[in-house]
Enzyme design. Structure first.
Site, short mmCIF file in Angstrom:
data_model
loop_
_atom_site.label_atom_id
_atom_site.label_comp_id
_atom_site.label_asym_id
_atom_site.label_seq_id
_atom_site.Cartn_x
_atom_site.Cartn_y
_atom_site.Cartn_z
N HIS A 272 3.40 2.40 6.86
CA HIS A 272 3.90 1.21 6.16
C HIS A 272 2.79 0.55 5.34
O HIS A 272 3.01 0.11 4.21
CB HIS A 272 4.50 0.21 7.14
CG HIS A 272 5.60 0.78 7.98
ND1 HIS A 272 6.03 0.19 9.15
CD2 HIS A 272 6.36 1.90 7.83
CE1 HIS A 272 7.00 0.92 9.67
NE2 HIS A 272 7.21 1.97 8.89
N HIS B 102 14.31 2.70 4.13
CA HIS B 102 13.13 2.77 4.98
C HIS B 102 12.57 4.19 5.03
O HIS B 102 11.34 4.37 5.09
CB HIS B 102 13.39 2.28 6.40
CG HIS B 102 12.12 2.25 7.19
ND1 HIS B 102 11.17 1.27 7.02
CD2 HIS B 102 11.58 3.14 8.06
CE1 HIS B 102 10.13 1.53 7.78
NE2 HIS B 102 10.35 2.67 8.43
N ASP C 12 8.76 5.19 4.18
CA ASP C 12 7.91 6.07 5.00
C ASP C 12 7.33 7.21 4.15
O ASP C 12 6.15 7.55 4.28
CB ASP C 12 8.72 6.68 6.14
CG ASP C 12 8.83 5.77 7.35
OD1 ASP C 12 8.09 4.77 7.43
OD2 ASP C 12 9.67 6.06 8.22
N HIS D 103 8.18 12.19 9.10
CA HIS D 103 6.73 12.22 8.92
C HIS D 103 6.17 13.65 8.94
O HIS D 103 5.28 13.98 8.16
CB HIS D 103 6.05 11.39 10.01
CG HIS D 103 6.49 9.97 10.03
ND1 HIS D 103 6.34 9.13 8.94
CD2 HIS D 103 7.07 9.21 11.00
CE1 HIS D 103 6.81 7.93 9.24
NE2 HIS D 103 7.26 7.95 10.49
#
Length: 306
Positions: free
Chosen positions: A79, A238, A242, A265
């Site tokens: 973030h 969101h 990311d 991720h």
């Protein structure tokens, strides 16, 4: 010329670590040209510096974590890195007195505010971009991520969650990046999680700092947060946030199109590593004229060269 950027002066904040639940102090300092983003664990003696580069990302379960060869880690960088990428900051030293960046409100917005509060300074060196010249793609089952040539930075991202609240929301988004679009449309989107997972994590001494103050929490049917969502499509936004943070460990802003389906991720980092390894698929470029720059960053007020 499009110039490199750093923060005008040091800025400090405190927050809670998502996994430890402990207080964390974060300091962001200006850095000279061509420094890149460096992170320092100041709670260790001597302090340990970890460069924010793709091959130092060695843990991607639930967050992006930098881990050095001695096992020293700094977790949950994504973030903060999304905010740095969104504001076009090339050079900074990030000091933290814990193994994780504070979670703040679960979005990039507090970091954007922090950086804007001290101001952004242009530096007397050309900003470097990674220009994608050939497609690079990584896959994991039905999940995939790809970088393709494009004049600008475009994101085409889709998620697919079998949950009634998420299914009702828009799960696909295409956006052309600019600082203003990032700040307005992406930066406030919070991380989200399911109550069943949170209970399991806490039983295993994880997510001890997680709460409705820093995440969107869902049960089997609905959002539990009393104030609901910040955006109707906060979930996909969101995931894009990311990805912005995860891609920034490439070292520079990207000129190209990022397309992804159900990535997280791990696959984001796999894509960055695949890109850097495929050296004929990209080149480092700079731009003499602002009009020629395909990626738009907010102009810092009263920019002064450093």
């Amino acid at each position: 010329m499009i110039f490199q950027r750093t923060v005008k002066e040091m800025v400090k904040t405190t927050g809670v670590g998502l996994h430890s639940g402990n207080k964390v102090t974060l300091i962001i300092k200006p850095a000279p040209v061509n420094t890149g983003i460096k992170l320092v664990r100041t709670d260790l003696s001597p302090a340990v510096e970890i460069p924010a580069v793709a091959d130092q990302v060695r843990e991607t379960t639930m967050c992006t974590a930098l881990v050095n060869d001695d096992g020293v880690r700094i977790s949950t960088i994504e973030h903060l890195f999304a905010a740095l990428a969104g504001l076009g900051i090339d050079n900074a030293v990030i000091e933290v007195d814990a193994p994780e960046i504070p979670i703040m409100d679960g979005s990039a917005s507090p970091f954007v505010f922090l950086l804007q509060s001290v101001g952004i300074q242009e530096q007397n060196a050309a900003k470097k971009y990674i220009k994608i010249t050939k497609p690079i793609r990584v896959e994991d089952g039905d999940k995939w991520a790809e970088l393709k040539p494009f004049k600008g930075f475009r994101v085409d991202f889709a998620i697919d969650f079998n949950h009634p609240e998420i299914a009702r929301s828009q799960q696909h988004m295409v956006m052309d990046f600019s600082s203003s679009a990032f700040i307005k449309d992406i930066s406030r989107a919070r991380t989200f999680g399911f109550m069943r997972d949170i209970e399991y994590l806490r039983a295993n001494n994880l997510a001890l700092g997680g709460s409705m103050e820093n995440a969107v929490v869902l049960d089997e049917y609905r959002v539990l947060n009393p104030d609901g969502l910040r955006y109707e499509d906060e979930f996909v936004k969101h995931k894009i946030l990311d990805a912005f943070g995860d891609l920034y460990v490439a070292g520079h802003a990207i000129v190209g199109e990022f397309c992804a389906y159900k990535t997280g991720h791990a696959l984001n980092n796999q894509l960055v590593r695949a890109m850097l390894a495929q050296q004929d698929a990209w080149e480092i470029v700079s731009f003499e004229k602002e009009a020629d720059a395909p990626v738009s960053f907010s102009v810092p007020a009263g920019a002064v060269f450093a």
